[in-house]
Scaffold this active site. Structure first.
Site, PDB file in Angstrom:
ATOM      1  N   GLN A  16      44.381 -26.003   3.414  1.00  0.00           N
ATOM      2  CA  GLN A  16      45.090 -27.125   3.727  1.00  0.00           C
ATOM      3  C   GLN A  16      44.073 -28.642   2.948  1.00  0.00           C
ATOM      4  O   GLN A  16      43.536 -28.675   2.681  1.00  0.00           O
ATOM      5  CB  GLN A  16      45.937 -27.707   4.652  1.00  0.00           C
TER       6      GLN A  16
ATOM      7  N   ASP B 124      46.388 -27.454  21.048  1.00  0.00           N
ATOM      8  CA  ASP B 124      46.646 -29.182  20.072  1.00  0.00           C
ATOM      9  C   ASP B 124      46.863 -28.593  18.537  1.00  0.00           C
ATOM     10  O   ASP B 124      45.661 -29.062  17.365  1.00  0.00           O
ATOM     11  CB  ASP B 124      45.275 -29.599  20.187  1.00  0.00           C
ATOM     12  N   SER B 125      47.528 -28.781  18.160  1.00  0.00           N
ATOM     13  CA  SER B 125      48.387 -28.432  17.103  1.00  0.00           C
ATOM     14  C   SER B 125      49.092 -29.412  15.694  1.00  0.00           C
ATOM     15  O   SER B 125      49.429 -29.689  16.585  1.00  0.00           O
ATOM     16  CB  SER B 125      48.952 -26.155  16.375  1.00  0.00           C
ATOM     17  N   THR B 126      48.640 -28.963  14.286  1.00  0.00           N
ATOM     18  CA  THR B 126      49.716 -29.437  13.492  1.00  0.00           C
ATOM     19  C   THR B 126      51.013 -28.977  14.112  1.00  0.00           C
ATOM     20  O   THR B 126      51.198 -28.201  14.428  1.00  0.00           O
ATOM     21  CB  THR B 126      49.925 -29.448  12.397  1.00  0.00           C
TER      22      THR B 126
ATOM     23  N   PRO C 268      49.290 -23.104   8.320  1.00  0.00           N
ATOM     24  CA  PRO C 268      48.663 -22.368   9.665  1.00  0.00           C
ATOM     25  C   PRO C 268      48.558 -22.156  11.064  1.00  0.00           C
ATOM     26  O   PRO C 268      48.101 -21.880  12.217  1.00  0.00           O
ATOM     27  CB  PRO C 268      46.973 -23.361   9.602  1.00  0.00           C
TER      28      PRO C 268
END
Length: 284
Positions: free
Chosen positions: A34, A159-161, A166
């Site tokens: 990213q 705890d993700s985007t 991804p």
């Protein structure tokens, strides 16, 4: 000094945008996964963007990190082993390790570059990285959960985007089934669940996927988050048992021996009372 300018993230789904006045770009890296940027702002400290989306600011990150961690840790009767999937800025790891009863906290984020940039530009979030109970892994979180020993974990925090790129695989039945298998019978799954103001459909779909994976009880907790779209965010906890009690160890939360800036027993209790439009949508 560089003349201040405005940095915006446009959020098409809500027909809105959020912006910060910035003085300069501090860093920019294209990792294998990213595009990461760090800016210096006039009022919000440093700002991190990933693929053009606001991730955190120095000023308001505590809201997110405290609510992603403490409600679950005070809901579980005795959390000892915690896994964080994502969380590369290490703020959630720091909050988890404030709990003295935690024996181990593993953070598995696919992109080491996020952590290295957090160490440089948000060092306060990385204060617990060298805690002997902490394990930092830079690997595929999907694969990590698939390989976890069954019944070995007390809490899994995702705890993700946003669910693109991804992080796309962190919002579906297959991943949640791996979390379900890895958790003990009284274990808790926590997933960041976007804005309850404009993304209720996503929250409902996510809870449905959790249900297909075997989770039977859910609690969504809203909280303010100025740097995210709409300024209002949420996390969702899931348990295996139908009708599971989401009462928390209120006395322990009130007597906690560490400082927090947003989370408290009162905030936790208040967040459990959903606005009627959210409660109605999630009950349907």
């Amino acid at each position: 000094m560089t003349e201040p300018t405005w940095l915006h993230e446009n959020f098409d789904k809500a027909g809105s945008s959020i912006g910060f006045r910035v003085t300069r770009k501090l860093d920019e890296v294209q990792s294998p996964f990213q595009h990461i940027e760090i800016y210096e702002s006039t009022d919000w400290g440093n700002v991190m963007l990933i693929d053009g989306a606001m991730m955190l600011t120095t000023r308001d990150n505590f809201l997110y990190h405290e609510m992603m961690s403490h409600p679950a840790l005070f809901t579980h009767a005795d959390p000892k082993r915690v896994v964080i999937i994502g969380g590369g800025d290490c703020g959630t790891l720091r909050e988890v390790l404030r709990h003295p009863g935690v024996v181990s906290a593993t953070q598995c984020d696919i992109d080491e570059q996020v952590t290295r940039m957090a160490e440089q530009y948000f060092p306060e979030l990385c204060e617990s990285n060298n805690d002997p109970r902490a394990e930092l892994l830079f690997d595929d979180g999907l694969a990590y959960m698939a390989n976890c020993e069954p019944g070995s974990l007390d809490i899994v925090i995702v705890d993700s985007t946003d669910p693109v790129g991804p992080a796309e695989g962190l919002f579906n039945k297959a991943f949640f089934a791996d979390c379900h298998r890895a958790l003990k019978d009284d274990g808790i799954l926590v997933q960041q669940s976007e804005s309850p103001l404009v993304l209720l459909d996503l929250i409902k779909a996510m809870r449905a996927e959790m249900g297909k994976a075997g989770f039977a009880s859910f609690q969504t907790l809203p909280f303010p988050q100025p740097c995210y779209p709409t300024g209002w965010w949420s996390c969702t906890m899931a348990k295996k048992a139908a009708g599971a009690d989401f009462g928390f160890r209120e006395a322990d939360a009130r007597a906690k021996d560490f400082a927090t800036d947003y989370y408290s027993a009162g905030i936790h209790k208040g967040a459990q009372s959903l606005p009627p439009f959210v409660a109605k949508a999630l009950a349907g």
